[in-house]
Design an enzyme around this catalytic site. Structure first.
Site, PDB file in Angstrom:
ATOM      1  N   ARG A   1       0.989  -1.229  -0.074  1.00  0.00           N
ATOM      2  CA  ARG A   1       0.111  -0.199  -0.114  1.00  0.00           C
ATOM      3  C   ARG A   1       0.841   1.157   0.019  1.00  0.00           C
ATOM      4  O   ARG A   1       1.949   1.105   0.566  1.00  0.00           O
ATOM      5  CB  ARG A   1      -0.888  -0.104   1.217  1.00  0.00           C
ATOM      6  CG  ARG A   1      -0.252  -0.124   2.537  1.00  0.00           C
ATOM      7  CD  ARG A   1      -1.125  -0.674   3.505  1.00  0.00           C
ATOM      8  NE  ARG A   1      -0.660  -1.148   4.805  1.00  0.00           N
ATOM      9  CZ  ARG A   1      -0.134  -2.366   4.766  1.00  0.00           C
ATOM     10  NH1 ARG A   1      -0.316  -3.326   3.948  1.00  0.00           N
ATOM     11  NH2 ARG A   1       0.355  -2.755   6.184  1.00  0.00           N
TER      12      ARG A   1
ATOM     13  N   ASP B   1      -0.078   4.089   5.228  1.00  0.00           N
ATOM     14  CA  ASP B   1      -0.877   3.286   6.431  1.00  0.00           C
ATOM     15  C   ASP B   1      -0.824   4.155   7.608  1.00  0.00           C
ATOM     16  O   ASP B   1       0.190   3.898   8.133  1.00  0.00           O
ATOM     17  CB  ASP B   1      -0.591   1.977   6.590  1.00  0.00           C
ATOM     18  CG  ASP B   1      -1.598   1.048   7.401  1.00  0.00           C
ATOM     19  OD1 ASP B   1      -2.846   1.726   7.645  1.00  0.00           O
ATOM     20  OD2 ASP B   1      -1.163   0.053   7.934  1.00  0.00           O
TER      21      ASP B   1
ATOM     22  N   ASP C   1      -2.008   4.742  11.246  1.00  0.00           N
ATOM     23  CA  ASP C   1      -2.649   4.034  12.348  1.00  0.00           C
ATOM     24  C   ASP C   1      -2.736   5.183  13.601  1.00  0.00           C
ATOM     25  O   ASP C   1      -1.607   5.830  13.808  1.00  0.00           O
ATOM     26  CB  ASP C   1      -2.235   2.834  12.745  1.00  0.00           C
ATOM     27  CG  ASP C   1      -2.287   1.738  11.643  1.00  0.00           C
ATOM     28  OD1 ASP C   1      -3.507   1.749  11.154  1.00  0.00           O
ATOM     29  OD2 ASP C   1      -1.304   1.003  11.386  1.00  0.00           O
TER      30      ASP C   1
END
Length: 134
Positions: free
Chosen positions: A68, A71, A73
């Site tokens: 990806r 990301d 978080d």
């Protein structure tokens, strides 16, 4: 990564960018960092903003564990624990992932995981410690 960090706003501290081997089937190595931000947003509001930032960088939802673009978080929250149907804070895998703990210990070594009450430094040490062979 630097552009994504700038998009976060409210950055108080940022660890250096570190590389790590992938989890799952990806063959690419990953770049990881941890950022401490000041924000009045609730965890769900922050998560929605993180998802918009990811989309702005070309992230498309898809295969779990796949490669990806980015990301983002929420690992920890100053309010302690948050749990609803979409989000759990602290991150459920925080204590098992060296690629998360290595940069996090650089900016928040004394922060305590509200679940285990262990510091980030203690958690990082436990994932880096060699395990006895069975």
């Amino acid at each position: 990564m630097r552009a994504a960090i700038a998009a976060l706003g409210g950055v108080v501290a940022c660890a250096r960018i570190m590389d790590s081997a992938p989890l799952g089937p990806s063959i690419r190595r990953f770049a990881n960092t941890a950022v401490l931000i000041a924000s009045d947003e609730s965890p769900p509001m922050l998560l929605a903003r993180l998802k918009r930032i990811e989309a702005g960088f070309g992230r498309r939802r898809g295969r779990r564990w796949g490669a990806r673009v980015i990301d983002l978080d929420i690992l920890l929250w100053s309010g302690g624990v948050w749990r609803d149907s979409r989000l759990t804070v602290p991150h459920v895998a925080l204590a098992q992932r060296a690629f998360v703990l290595r940069p996090l210990v650089a900016i928040a070594p004394g922060w305590r995981d509200p679940a285990s009450r262990r510091t980030i430094r203690q958690l990082a040490h436990s994932v880096d410690r060699p395990r006895p062979r069975p």
